[in-house]
Write a protein that holds these residues in place. Structure first.
Motif, PDB file in Angstrom:
ATOM      1  N   PHE A  93      53.284  54.130  43.193  1.00  0.00           N
ATOM      2  CA  PHE A  93      53.127  52.916  42.732  1.00  0.00           C
ATOM      3  C   PHE A  93      51.305  52.695  42.972  1.00  0.00           C
ATOM      4  O   PHE A  93      50.295  52.435  42.819  1.00  0.00           O
ATOM      5  CB  PHE A  93      53.242  52.408  43.025  1.00  0.00           C
ATOM      6  N   LEU A  94      51.283  53.063  44.567  1.00  0.00           N
ATOM      7  CA  LEU A  94      50.072  52.554  45.311  1.00  0.00           C
ATOM      8  C   LEU A  94      48.928  53.996  44.773  1.00  0.00           C
ATOM      9  O   LEU A  94      47.760  53.806  44.815  1.00  0.00           O
ATOM     10  CB  LEU A  94      50.168  52.854  47.127  1.00  0.00           C
ATOM     11  N   GLY A  95      49.752  55.283  44.926  1.00  0.00           N
ATOM     12  CA  GLY A  95      48.427  56.070  44.292  1.00  0.00           C
ATOM     13  C   GLY A  95      47.715  56.125  42.952  1.00  0.00           C
ATOM     14  O   GLY A  95      46.379  56.188  42.935  1.00  0.00           O
ATOM     15  N   GLN A  96      48.192  55.140  42.191  1.00  0.00           N
ATOM     16  CA  GLN A  96      47.587  54.994  40.975  1.00  0.00           C
ATOM     17  C   GLN A  96      46.556  54.085  40.754  1.00  0.00           C
ATOM     18  O   GLN A  96      46.088  54.177  40.313  1.00  0.00           O
ATOM     19  CB  GLN A  96      48.903  53.943  40.456  1.00  0.00           C
ATOM     20  N   PHE A  97      46.411  53.244  42.448  1.00  0.00           N
ATOM     21  CA  PHE A  97      45.167  52.398  42.867  1.00  0.00           C
ATOM     22  C   PHE A  97      43.767  53.419  43.296  1.00  0.00           C
ATOM     23  O   PHE A  97      42.749  52.873  43.543  1.00  0.00           O
ATOM     24  CB  PHE A  97      45.446  51.738  43.597  1.00  0.00           C
ATOM     25  N   THR A  98      44.102  54.625  43.247  1.00  0.00           N
ATOM     26  CA  THR A  98      42.519  55.693  43.765  1.00  0.00           C
ATOM     27  C   THR A  98      41.959  56.082  42.745  1.00  0.00           C
ATOM     28  O   THR A  98      41.149  56.500  43.112  1.00  0.00           O
ATOM     29  CB  THR A  98      43.571  56.560  44.330  1.00  0.00           C
ATOM     30  N   ASP A  99      42.107  56.653  41.207  1.00  0.00           N
ATOM     31  CA  ASP A  99      42.002  56.610  40.651  1.00  0.00           C
ATOM     32  C   ASP A  99      40.372  55.605  39.771  1.00  0.00           C
ATOM     33  O   ASP A  99      39.953  54.954  40.479  1.00  0.00           O
ATOM     34  CB  ASP A  99      42.530  57.288  39.161  1.00  0.00           C
ATOM     35  N   PHE A 148      39.005  54.637  38.109  1.00  0.00           N
ATOM     36  CA  PHE A 148      38.922  53.437  37.175  1.00  0.00           C
ATOM     37  C   PHE A 148      39.576  52.793  37.564  1.00  0.00           C
ATOM     38  O   PHE A 148      38.512  51.027  37.492  1.00  0.00           O
ATOM     39  CB  PHE A 148      39.597  53.560  35.572  1.00  0.00           C
ATOM     40  N   ALA A 149      40.328  52.493  38.260  1.00  0.00           N
ATOM     41  CA  ALA A 149      41.094  50.988  39.411  1.00  0.00           C
ATOM     42  C   ALA A 149      39.877  51.208  40.359  1.00  0.00           C
ATOM     43  O   ALA A 149      39.971  49.719  40.670  1.00  0.00           O
ATOM     44  CB  ALA A 149      42.242  51.960  39.611  1.00  0.00           C
ATOM     45  N   VAL A 150      39.484  51.541  41.029  1.00  0.00           N
ATOM     46  CA  VAL A 150      38.333  51.788  42.190  1.00  0.00           C
ATOM     47  C   VAL A 150      37.291  50.430  41.877  1.00  0.00           C
ATOM     48  O   VAL A 150      37.099  49.742  42.492  1.00  0.00           O
ATOM     49  CB  VAL A 150      37.810  52.594  42.485  1.00  0.00           C
ATOM     50  N   MET A 151      36.370  51.073  40.441  1.00  0.00           N
ATOM     51  CA  MET A 151      35.625  50.486  39.942  1.00  0.00           C
ATOM     52  C   MET A 151      36.082  49.071  39.320  1.00  0.00           C
ATOM     53  O   MET A 151      35.427  48.174  40.490  1.00  0.00           O
ATOM     54  CB  MET A 151      35.096  51.018  38.408  1.00  0.00           C
ATOM     55  N   LEU A 152      36.616  48.896  38.716  1.00  0.00           N
ATOM     56  CA  LEU A 152      37.125  47.396  38.888  1.00  0.00           C
ATOM     57  C   LEU A 152      37.788  46.674  39.843  1.00  0.00           C
ATOM     58  O   LEU A 152      37.337  45.955  40.718  1.00  0.00           O
ATOM     59  CB  LEU A 152      38.706  47.733  37.453  1.00  0.00           C
ATOM     60  N   LEU A 153      37.721  47.148  40.693  1.00  0.00           N
ATOM     61  CA  LEU A 153      38.515  46.139  42.292  1.00  0.00           C
ATOM     62  C   LEU A 153      37.355  46.450  42.819  1.00  0.00           C
ATOM     63  O   LEU A 153      37.038  45.391  43.438  1.00  0.00           O
ATOM     64  CB  LEU A 153      39.567  48.037  43.451  1.00  0.00           C
ATOM     65  N   VAL A 154      36.483  46.972  43.147  1.00  0.00           N
ATOM     66  CA  VAL A 154      34.525  46.762  43.936  1.00  0.00           C
ATOM     67  C   VAL A 154      34.669  45.932  42.427  1.00  0.00           C
ATOM     68  O   VAL A 154      34.009  44.715  42.950  1.00  0.00           O
ATOM     69  CB  VAL A 154      34.203  47.942  43.298  1.00  0.00           C
ATOM     70  N   ALA A 155      34.494  45.729  41.007  1.00  0.00           N
ATOM     71  CA  ALA A 155      34.191  44.211  40.616  1.00  0.00           C
ATOM     72  C   ALA A 155      35.104  42.826  40.216  1.00  0.00           C
ATOM     73  O   ALA A 155      33.932  42.116  41.032  1.00  0.00           O
ATOM     74  CB  ALA A 155      34.264  44.942  38.951  1.00  0.00           C
ATOM     75  N   ALA A 156      36.282  43.401  40.490  1.00  0.00           N
ATOM     76  CA  ALA A 156      37.265  41.987  41.329  1.00  0.00           C
ATOM     77  C   ALA A 156      36.497  41.624  42.559  1.00  0.00           C
ATOM     78  O   ALA A 156      36.395  40.107  42.804  1.00  0.00           O
ATOM     79  CB  ALA A 156      38.289  42.367  41.235  1.00  0.00           C
ATOM     80  N   VAL A 157      36.128  42.145  44.075  1.00  0.00           N
ATOM     81  CA  VAL A 157      35.416  41.476  44.975  1.00  0.00           C
ATOM     82  C   VAL A 157      34.518  41.111  44.694  1.00  0.00           C
ATOM     83  O   VAL A 157      33.940  40.090  45.344  1.00  0.00           O
ATOM     84  CB  VAL A 157      35.737  43.125  46.018  1.00  0.00           C
ATOM     85  N   ILE A 158      33.502  41.665  43.854  1.00  0.00           N
ATOM     86  CA  ILE A 158      32.131  41.699  43.568  1.00  0.00           C
ATOM     87  C   ILE A 158      31.912  40.082  43.162  1.00  0.00           C
ATOM     88  O   ILE A 158      31.463  38.522  43.270  1.00  0.00           O
ATOM     89  CB  ILE A 158      31.229  42.045  42.963  1.00  0.00           C
ATOM     90  N   LEU A 161      41.982  41.951  38.276  1.00  0.00           N
ATOM     91  CA  LEU A 161      42.647  42.381  39.352  1.00  0.00           C
ATOM     92  C   LEU A 161      44.151  42.404  38.072  1.00  0.00           C
ATOM     93  O   LEU A 161      45.366  43.431  38.503  1.00  0.00           O
ATOM     94  CB  LEU A 161      43.618  41.174  40.384  1.00  0.00           C
ATOM     95  N   ALA A 162      44.459  41.295  37.476  1.00  0.00           N
ATOM     96  CA  ALA A 162      45.151  41.868  36.622  1.00  0.00           C
ATOM     97  C   ALA A 162      45.425  43.112  35.641  1.00  0.00           C
ATOM     98  O   ALA A 162      46.325  43.254  35.564  1.00  0.00           O
ATOM     99  CB  ALA A 162      45.350  40.585  35.951  1.00  0.00           C
ATOM    100  N   VAL A 163      44.746  43.229  35.472  1.00  0.00           N
ATOM    101  CA  VAL A 163      44.262  44.402  34.357  1.00  0.00           C
ATOM    102  C   VAL A 163      44.545  45.900  35.807  1.00  0.00           C
ATOM    103  O   VAL A 163      45.056  46.551  34.660  1.00  0.00           O
ATOM    104  CB  VAL A 163      42.566  44.777  34.022  1.00  0.00           C
ATOM    105  N   VAL A 164      43.970  45.938  37.010  1.00  0.00           N
ATOM    106  CA  VAL A 164      44.337  47.045  37.689  1.00  0.00           C
ATOM    107  C   VAL A 164      45.387  46.957  38.016  1.00  0.00           C
ATOM    108  O   VAL A 164      45.962  47.723  37.726  1.00  0.00           O
ATOM    109  CB  VAL A 164      43.321  46.220  38.800  1.00  0.00           C
ATOM    110  N   LEU A 165      46.213  45.713  38.307  1.00  0.00           N
ATOM    111  CA  LEU A 165      47.646  45.764  38.442  1.00  0.00           C
ATOM    112  C   LEU A 165      48.240  46.411  37.402  1.00  0.00           C
ATOM    113  O   LEU A 165      49.293  47.340  37.303  1.00  0.00           O
ATOM    114  CB  LEU A 165      48.263  44.585  38.608  1.00  0.00           C
ATOM    115  N   LEU A 166      47.966  46.086  35.732  1.00  0.00           N
ATOM    116  CA  LEU A 166      49.138  46.026  34.610  1.00  0.00           C
ATOM    117  C   LEU A 166      48.660  47.995  34.546  1.00  0.00           C
ATOM    118  O   LEU A 166      49.758  48.925  33.982  1.00  0.00           O
ATOM    119  CB  LEU A 166      48.594  45.062  33.220  1.00  0.00           C
ATOM    120  N   ASN A 167      47.345  48.132  34.636  1.00  0.00           N
ATOM    121  CA  ASN A 167      47.170  49.981  34.386  1.00  0.00           C
ATOM    122  C   ASN A 167      47.801  50.527  36.045  1.00  0.00           C
ATOM    123  O   ASN A 167      48.746  51.605  35.455  1.00  0.00           O
ATOM    124  CB  ASN A 167      45.263  50.086  34.644  1.00  0.00           C
TER     125      ASN A 167
END
Length: 199
Positions: free
Chosen positions: A40-46, A48-58, A81-87
């Motif tokens: 499941f955590l591997g889903q956050f390493t692609d 698209f997910a990394v770009m969204l996480l960076v955008a959320a942090v900014i 963050l909700a979009v990243v989680l749903l993805n």
């Protein structure tokens, strides 16, 4: 299976052993899965997910630095963050269902196959089929490997598991044009399908 350099006597035992070593076993690869949490955590390493996480942090940083606090930035960060989680959930579920489908296909493949080896008809484990094996098919057989038809007598195959077609389709040994999609080639049969009639 290829028909390259196949004789009516089939492969010799030595040829079959050499091809098994070269091409590997006739079975679907088993995925090397880690724990459910790691997958499941591997889903956050692609990317698209990394770009969204960076955008959320900014966006969170922009919210924290704004004076007075901009609730719009906070809401945007939460939405990202909700979009990243749903993805991640959707990706994880798709992978899980694909694995189940592969397991179901593997379960449909018979454990034994009839072949001609050293000029004699014999039964071998289906996982030991190799390119060039002369596979013998009869009505009712589940097909153990993708094969090119070299001889057929009123052969029809049920492709329902593969294509959804409800009616059996005729197969023969006649060559097909090079531009015909492999799945539609009348001189091929596919692993996981069944022989409806003929040989």
């Amino acid at each position: 299976m290829s028909v390259t350099s196949v004789s009516r006597h089939g492969l010799t035992g030595a040829e079959a052993t050499a091809r098994l070593a070269e091409h590997g076993r006739n079975e679907l690869a088993h995925p090397k899965n880690g724990s459910v949490l790691r997958r499941f955590l591997g889903q956050f390493t692609d990317l698209f997910a990394v770009m969204l996480l960076v955008a959320a942090v900014i966006t969170f940083v922009a919210y924290a630095l704004s004076n007075p606090p901009d609730l719009g930035s906070l809401q945007l960060a939460i939405a990202i963050l909700a979009v990243v989680l749903l993805n991640a959930v959707i990706g994880f579920l798709q992978e899980f269902m694909a694995e189940r489908t592969a397991e179901a296909l593997q379960a449909m493949v018979p454990h034994q196959a009839r072949v001609i080896r050293d000029g004699e008809r014999t039964e071998i484990p289906a996982a030991e089929l190799v390119p060039g094996d002369l596979v013998v098919l009869e009505a009712g057989d589940a097909i153990s490997a993708d094969c090119q038809v070299v001889e057929a007598h009123e052969l029809t195959v049920n492709n329902m598991a593969l294509t959804g077609e409800s009616a059996p389709v005729r197969r023969d040994a006649d060559p097909v044009a090079g531009n015909v999609p492999r799945l539609e080639a009348r001189n091929r049969v596919w692993m996981g399908t069944t022989v409806a009639s003929g040989t």
